[in-house]
Write an enzyme that holds these catalytic residues in place. Structure first.
Site, PDB file in Angstrom:
ATOM      1  N   ASP A  25     -17.415 -41.796 -13.034  1.00  0.00           N
ATOM      2  CA  ASP A  25     -18.662 -42.366 -12.530  1.00  0.00           C
ATOM      3  C   ASP A  25     -18.700 -42.347 -10.996  1.00  0.00           C
ATOM      4  OD1 ASP A  25     -21.128 -43.501 -12.735  1.00  0.00           O
ATOM      5  OD2 ASP A  25     -20.430 -45.485 -13.328  1.00  0.00           O
ATOM      6  N   HIS A  42     -21.635 -34.134  -7.842  1.00  0.00           N
ATOM      7  CA  HIS A  42     -21.124 -33.505  -9.065  1.00  0.00           C
ATOM      8  C   HIS A  42     -20.244 -32.305  -8.722  1.00  0.00           C
ATOM      9  CE1 HIS A  42     -23.606 -36.196 -11.222  1.00  0.00           C
ATOM     10  NE2 HIS A  42     -24.748 -35.577 -11.022  1.00  0.00           N
ATOM     11  N   LEU A 136      -0.872 -29.801 -20.944  1.00  0.00           N
ATOM     12  CA  LEU A 136      -1.950 -30.795 -21.052  1.00  0.00           C
ATOM     13  C   LEU A 136      -3.150 -30.236 -21.826  1.00  0.00           C
ATOM     14  CD1 LEU A 136      -3.127 -33.598 -19.678  1.00  0.00           C
ATOM     15  CD2 LEU A 136      -4.405 -31.952 -18.290  1.00  0.00           C
TER      16      LEU A 136
END
Ligand code: FPP
Length: 247
Positions: A25, A42, A136
């Protein structure tokens, strides 16, 4: 004012969270503070995804899931939505090679079929190119909603019942969980939300049932390795009982 760079956190290597979920956020607010358009936030936020994925991988975290676009984000201005849909191309053009070199596997959860074809293609290509990687697992929650995921799974299991593949009594928590979009991902140990909001915003409602929550005021584009370490240190200081009592 303290210099964050000088601070390091002692992490217990035997208690690294297996799966960290991020609500990324604050991109818009971060950009606004710099008198830049929200989309710039972004853009910078994608750099944080790369940085944090590489560090999580280095620490031995098994899975990392990022909330990149919620089913509710379609309410945003069309130009912002279109911009976010272009980010996967930008992200993979810049970082796919490096992620492959680091043995990272890519996945998504959500309704990718609702994304424009170019966006879909680029994400699917990255997923197939990394499917054999054993490091990962970086999952993008893209056009994702937690309630929607539970409804989708419910529909699938109803269909299995109607088709006579299973009976109602075969449905239990394990079976249900395996049919969620996250299927075989390890349980989420730690959920981190940036930017000072204390909400789940429809993210991984089932999977977060026993996760530890850490909230930080840092905006996502400014979240870095040190802040990740701090959040993990907080996690390591928590006592997890999973509904039992302390032994
Ligand atoms: C929240 O900030 C962030 C988002 C809505 C996600 C944006 C997407 C990315 C950072 C990356 C997507 C990348 C790929 C590769 C799919 P906000 O806009 O809600 O910030 P605000 O609360 O300050 O307005």
């Amino acid at each position: 004012l303290f210099n964050k760079k000088n601070i390091s956190y002692e992490l217990d290597q035997d208690n690294i969270p297996g799966h960290i979920a991020f609500i990324m956020d604050g991109n818009g607010r971060w950009a606004k503070k710099r008198k830049m358009p929200r989309t710039y936030g972004h853009h910078e936020g994608t750099k944080t995804i790369r940085k944090i994925a590489l560090e999580a991988n280095r620490l031995g975290v098994k899975a990392m899931t990022v909330y990149a676009f919620s089913t509710e984000n379609f309410k945003r201005d069309i130009n912002e939505v279109n911009y976010i849909f272009k980010l996967p191309k930008e992200f993979f053009d810049l970082y796919l090679k490096e992620l492959i070199e680091n043995n990272v596997q890519l996945r998504y959860i959500g309704h990718l079929e609702m994304a424009p074809k170019e966006t879909r293609d680029i994400i699917e290509k990255a997923i197939s190119q990394t499917s054999q990687n054993t490091g990962l697992i970086l999952t993008f929650a893209f056009i994702y909603g937690g309630r929607d995921e539970i409804v989708e799974t419910t529909k699938e299991l109803c269909q299995q019942c109607l088709d006579g593949k299973i009976s109602v009594d075969n449905i239990n928590e394990d079976y249900f969980e395996k049919h969620l979009m996250t299927t075989d991902l390890p349980p989420v140990d730690l959920m981190i939300r940036t930017s000072g909001e204390y909400r789940l915003s429809n993210f991984m409602l089932w999977q977060l049932a026993y996760a530890e929550f850490v909230f930080t005021d840092i905006h996502w584009p400014a979240f870095d390795e040190t802040e990740l370490h701090r959040c993990i240190a907080i996690y390591q200081g928590r006592e997890r009982r999973f509904g039992g009592v302390l032994k």
